[in-house]
Write a protein that holds these residues in place. Structure first.
Motif, PDB file in Angstrom:
ATOM      1  N   GLU A  39       0.829  -1.207   0.000  1.00  0.00           N
ATOM      2  CA  GLU A  39       0.000   0.000   0.000  1.00  0.00           C
ATOM      3  C   GLU A  39       0.862   1.256   0.000  1.00  0.00           C
ATOM      4  OE1 GLU A  39      -2.527  -0.345   3.373  1.00  0.00           O
ATOM      5  OE2 GLU A  39      -3.698  -2.023   2.554  1.00  0.00           O
ATOM      6  N   VAL A  40       1.926   1.243   0.788  1.00  0.00           N
ATOM      7  CA  VAL A  40       2.815   2.403   0.849  1.00  0.00           C
ATOM      8  C   VAL A  40       3.528   2.614  -0.485  1.00  0.00           C
ATOM      9  CG1 VAL A  40       4.882   3.371   1.949  1.00  0.00           C
ATOM     10  CG2 VAL A  40       3.132   2.249   3.346  1.00  0.00           C
ATOM     11  N   PHE A  41       4.019   1.537  -1.076  1.00  0.00           N
ATOM     12  CA  PHE A  41       4.686   1.654  -2.381  1.00  0.00           C
ATOM     13  C   PHE A  41       3.720   2.208  -3.428  1.00  0.00           C
ATOM     14  CE2 PHE A  41       7.844  -1.727  -1.011  1.00  0.00           C
ATOM     15  CZ  PHE A  41       8.949  -0.897  -1.089  1.00  0.00           C
ATOM     16  N   ALA A  42       2.480   1.704  -3.426  1.00  0.00           N
ATOM     17  CA  ALA A  42       1.499   2.138  -4.425  1.00  0.00           C
ATOM     18  C   ALA A  42       1.162   3.618  -4.269  1.00  0.00           C
ATOM     19  CB  ALA A  42       0.232   1.291  -4.314  1.00  0.00           C
ATOM     20  N   GLU A  43       1.093   4.094  -3.035  1.00  0.00           N
ATOM     21  CA  GLU A  43       0.703   5.478  -2.779  1.00  0.00           C
ATOM     22  C   GLU A  43       1.870   6.460  -2.914  1.00  0.00           C
ATOM     23  OE1 GLU A  43      -1.074   5.470   1.070  1.00  0.00           O
ATOM     24  OE2 GLU A  43      -2.629   4.030   0.501  1.00  0.00           O
ATOM     25  N   ALA A  44       3.039   6.072  -2.415  1.00  0.00           N
ATOM     26  CA  ALA A  44       4.157   7.007  -2.342  1.00  0.00           C
ATOM     27  C   ALA A  44       5.178   6.827  -3.454  1.00  0.00           C
ATOM     28  CB  ALA A  44       4.857   6.862  -0.987  1.00  0.00           C
ATOM     29  N   GLY A  45       5.189   5.656  -4.107  1.00  0.00           N
ATOM     30  CA  GLY A  45       6.245   5.368  -5.078  1.00  0.00           C
ATOM     31  C   GLY A  45       7.432   4.735  -4.378  1.00  0.00           C
ATOM     32  N   TYR A  46       8.324   4.139  -5.172  1.00  0.00           N
ATOM     33  CA  TYR A  46       9.440   3.419  -4.566  1.00  0.00           C
ATOM     34  C   TYR A  46      10.362   4.339  -3.778  1.00  0.00           C
ATOM     35  CZ  TYR A  46      13.756   0.888  -3.940  1.00  0.00           C
ATOM     36  OH  TYR A  46      14.873   0.327  -3.371  1.00  0.00           O
ATOM     37  N   GLU A  47      10.793   5.438  -4.372  1.00  0.00           N
ATOM     38  CA  GLU A  47      11.786   6.294  -3.738  1.00  0.00           C
ATOM     39  C   GLU A  47      11.288   6.883  -2.433  1.00  0.00           C
ATOM     40  OE1 GLU A  47      14.827   6.531  -4.522  1.00  0.00           O
ATOM     41  OE2 GLU A  47      14.741   5.454  -6.433  1.00  0.00           O
ATOM     42  N   ALA A  48      10.026   7.335  -2.402  1.00  0.00           N
ATOM     43  CA  ALA A  48       9.496   8.012  -1.215  1.00  0.00           C
ATOM     44  C   ALA A  48       9.032   7.046  -0.126  1.00  0.00           C
ATOM     45  CB  ALA A  48       8.336   8.935  -1.608  1.00  0.00           C
ATOM     46  N   ALA A  49       8.821   5.795  -0.475  1.00  0.00           N
ATOM     47  CA  ALA A  49       8.363   4.813   0.520  1.00  0.00           C
ATOM     48  C   ALA A  49       9.466   4.566   1.545  1.00  0.00           C
ATOM     49  CB  ALA A  49       7.984   3.511  -0.168  1.00  0.00           C
ATOM     50  N   THR A  50       9.097   4.509   2.805  1.00  0.00           N
ATOM     51  CA  THR A  50      10.075   4.277   3.866  1.00  0.00           C
ATOM     52  C   THR A  50       9.660   3.084   4.715  1.00  0.00           C
ATOM     53  OG1 THR A  50       8.947   5.690   5.483  1.00  0.00           O
ATOM     54  CG2 THR A  50      10.545   6.753   3.991  1.00  0.00           C
ATOM     55  N   MET A  51      10.642   2.490   5.354  1.00  0.00           N
ATOM     56  CA  MET A  51      10.373   1.382   6.267  1.00  0.00           C
ATOM     57  C   MET A  51       9.494   1.854   7.418  1.00  0.00           C
ATOM     58  SD  MET A  51      12.002  -1.401   5.124  1.00  0.00           S
ATOM     59  CE  MET A  51      12.616  -2.515   6.400  1.00  0.00           C
ATOM     60  N   THR A  52       9.702   3.079   7.880  1.00  0.00           N
ATOM     61  CA  THR A  52       8.894   3.622   8.977  1.00  0.00           C
ATOM     62  C   THR A  52       7.425   3.699   8.576  1.00  0.00           C
ATOM     63  OG1 THR A  52      10.747   4.918   9.818  1.00  0.00           O
ATOM     64  CG2 THR A  52       8.533   5.612  10.473  1.00  0.00           C
ATOM     65  N   ALA A  53       7.163   4.188   7.363  1.00  0.00           N
ATOM     66  CA  ALA A  53       5.782   4.287   6.892  1.00  0.00           C
ATOM     67  C   ALA A  53       5.142   2.904   6.760  1.00  0.00           C
ATOM     68  CB  ALA A  53       5.736   5.018   5.558  1.00  0.00           C
ATOM     69  N   MET A  54       5.925   1.928   6.324  1.00  0.00           N
ATOM     70  CA  MET A  54       5.392   0.562   6.193  1.00  0.00           C
ATOM     71  C   MET A  54       5.013  -0.002   7.557  1.00  0.00           C
ATOM     72  SD  MET A  54       8.157  -0.979   3.486  1.00  0.00           S
ATOM     73  CE  MET A  54       8.734   0.054   2.126  1.00  0.00           C
ATOM     74  N   ALA A  55       5.881   0.192   8.526  1.00  0.00           N
ATOM     75  CA  ALA A  55       5.603  -0.311   9.873  1.00  0.00           C
ATOM     76  C   ALA A  55       4.370   0.365  10.455  1.00  0.00           C
ATOM     77  CB  ALA A  55       6.815  -0.084  10.779  1.00  0.00           C
ATOM     78  N   GLU A  56       4.278   1.680  10.281  1.00  0.00           N
ATOM     79  CA  GLU A  56       3.120   2.408  10.806  1.00  0.00           C
ATOM     80  C   GLU A  56       1.833   1.930  10.150  1.00  0.00           C
ATOM     81  OE1 GLU A  56       4.028   6.501  10.146  1.00  0.00           O
ATOM     82  OE2 GLU A  56       5.361   6.645  11.901  1.00  0.00           O
TER      83      GLU A  56
END
Length: 211
Positions: A39-56
């Motif tokens: 979901e994070v990759f789809a919304e933010a794109g690869y470069e902007a996606a972070t491990m912190t956002a994925m965990a949250e």
């Protein structure tokens, strides 16, 4: 999740992750983490996606995510492995059904399956251009091509095995060739792109297999 030879998400995690889940509960947690990451990759794109956002997004601590995946690239590899398994689960039944279809019907179904996959997994297109050394198991890749090669030989018995495999390889590459253009297109343009690629594949298979 279906298996494609030895190529599974669990296999990839065994090679790339710091901790491989041994129990159902752990596997379920990994699935939740990967779903959130997608979901994070789809919304933010690869470069902007972070491990912190994925965990949250998964409702987990960053430490919990790092237990399974040492970095973002490892998450990408696990997601790609998952998508590879699910693709095989969708493509293989189509290969079995294809012998009963006309060339035009087969082309329609091939693109229908591809579009369904891209719509079902919004992160799929995002991750196509993600950096990293990722290669699918050659045996798994060839298995699908062999399925379609057999179908094409049923439609045109004059084709030798090697020639049929080549036709299958070209046909599947044409279908996948739409992906990068599709990823960048508007909804309206995507409809037109599918139509154009159907024409290209239909013309190719029509010439190689007959109507």
């Amino acid at each position: 999740m279906s298996k494609t030879g030895d190529f599974t998400a669990s296999t990839v995690m065994a090679k790339t992750a710091r901790r491989v889940p041994q129990q159902v509960r752990g596997e379920r947690r990994v699935a939740e983490l990967l779903e959130a990451a997608a979901e994070v990759f789809a919304e933010a794109g690869y470069e902007a996606a972070t491990m912190t956002a994925m965990a949250e997004r998964a409702g987990a601590s960053i430490g919990a995510l790092y237990q399974y995946f040492p970095n973002k690239e490892a998450v990408v590899r696990a997601l790609r492995a998952q998508y590879g398994e699910e693709m095989a689960a969708r493509w293989t039944p189509l290969a079995a059904e294809a012998s009963r279809l006309t060339v035009a019907e087969l082309v329609d179904r091939m693109f229908e399956v591809m579009v369904e996959m891209m719509e079902a997994w919004p992160a799929y297109l995002t991750l196509l251009g993600a950096p990293g050394n990722y290669k699918r198991d050659p045996a798994a890749r060839n298995r699908l091509r062999e399925h379609f090669a057999e179908v094409f030989r049923q439609k045109r018995p004059q084709l030798g095995k090697e020639e049929a495999f080549r036709v299958a390889n070209v046909a599947l590459q044409l279908v996948k060739g739409m992906n990068p253009l599709y990823a960048e297109a508007s909804a309206e343009e995507r409809v037109e792109l599918v139509r154009e690629f159907k024409m290209a594949l239909g013309g190719y298979l029509g010439a190689r297999l007959g109507g």
